[in-house]
Design an enzyme around this catalytic site. Sequence first.
Site, PDB file in Angstrom:
ATOM      1  N   THR A  41       0.933  -1.536  -0.022  1.00 37.88           N
ATOM      2  CA  THR A  41       0.097   0.026  -0.117  1.00 37.88           C
ATOM      3  C   THR A  41       0.632   1.271   0.124  1.00 37.88           C
ATOM      4  O   THR A  41       1.904   1.426   0.552  1.00 37.88           O
ATOM      5  CB  THR A  41      -0.403  -0.301   1.527  1.00 37.88           C
ATOM      6  OG1 THR A  41      -1.318   1.031   1.371  1.00 37.88           O
ATOM      7  CG2 THR A  41       0.109  -0.205   2.153  1.00 37.88           C
ATOM      8  N   TYR A  70      -1.785   0.891   9.981  1.00 43.43           N
ATOM      9  CA  TYR A  70      -2.327  -0.732   8.426  1.00 43.43           C
ATOM     10  C   TYR A  70      -0.919  -0.810   7.886  1.00 43.43           C
ATOM     11  O   TYR A  70       0.199  -1.789   7.158  1.00 43.43           O
ATOM     12  CB  TYR A  70      -3.233  -0.404   7.974  1.00 43.43           C
ATOM     13  CG  TYR A  70      -3.215  -0.505   6.527  1.00 43.43           C
ATOM     14  CD1 TYR A  70      -3.946  -2.079   6.911  1.00 43.43           C
ATOM     15  CD2 TYR A  70      -3.144   0.150   5.780  1.00 43.43           C
ATOM     16  CE1 TYR A  70      -3.820  -1.758   5.194  1.00 43.43           C
ATOM     17  CE2 TYR A  70      -3.494   0.405   4.534  1.00 43.43           C
ATOM     18  CZ  TYR A  70      -3.892  -1.066   4.059  1.00 43.43           C
ATOM     19  OH  TYR A  70      -3.719  -1.722   2.975  1.00 43.43           O
TER      20      TYR A  70
END
Length: 329
Positions: free
Chosen positions: A117, A141
């Site tokens: 990501t 995350y």
Amino acid sequence: MTILVTGGAGYIGSHMVLDLLETGEEIVVFDDLSTGFPWLVPQGVTLVEGDIGDKALLSRVIADHQIDAIAHFAAKIVVPDSMSDPLGYYLNNTSKARTLIEAAVEGGVKHFIFSSTAAVYGETREMPVTEESPPAPVSPYGRSKLMVEWMLEDASRAYGLNAMILRYFNVAGADPKGRSGQATPRATHLIKTAAEAATGRRAGMSIFGTDYATPDGTCIRDYIHVSDLARAHVLALDYLRSGGKGTVINCAYGHGSSVREVIDTVKKISGVDFPVSLDDRRPGDPPEIVATGEKIRSLLGWQPRFDHLDTIVTHALAWEQHLKDRTNT
Ligand code: UDP
């Protein structure tokens, strides 16, 4: 040769499965169905319902199906949830990925494609972002994903697992043929949220922050159509199988749109003037995240087919309408 697609019943994984099917690939989907749906897995594709922390099951599937490659999508992806439940995120996204990598190495799997990501870049000030921009994730995350990148780099060096790390920017849209799209409830992403508002699945929406140092005061992101992203995975698989060396690649078009531009586009294409309130900034949102989008083109020969905000929004709206008709909400 068979590919194992973890999270193949989810949003991005299911689009890769659709693309792979067209190339005649043998596919096994491995999904715990916590956020995925069996109806997103095309007929004829084997679906194993399981947890990527279950090494015995993984090893059996790898051996039984002679898996030579893994595309690993299965993960938890909600940044604010990772703030309130970091250990849950490290368990799901990091510890269980370690188990999967171990099963892959022991089972003789050669190729590994990892869904990473842009959140690994955190609040980098370097714009546009390149693969050399230093990672500095600010959320659990982003950290949970960066740790897996490191594991894969180390596993590549030590055991020869050839790993491609794909860092996604803002993924949106849906399959142009209407076969898949984002179906997870409680979605928070901008284009999905706006499509829900336009189709009456929510009353309205908010703009989080209108005082950023950007031309219209709202944040800018590099939105990529999910089918173009899926194609990047298929190309990455070809690249690895034909002897290419695993590396890190940013998945983005290389230009951005602001929150206001996105909302205006959704209103224009849907013809619905849904209510939009101007709210405070959302904590942790950087003003701009845009990539160069060069390496993905030069290394993989990737040529996006849907690099237009109108197209992304058109497909997102069609999918939202489909979901609405499906559930009658
Ligand atoms: N955003 C917004 N309203 C929403 C959802 C998102 O204004 O209902 C903004 C958000 O603050 C950010 C941009 O849209 O500036 C993209 O957010 P998203 O959650 O889609 O992706 P992120 O870039 O945070 O991963």
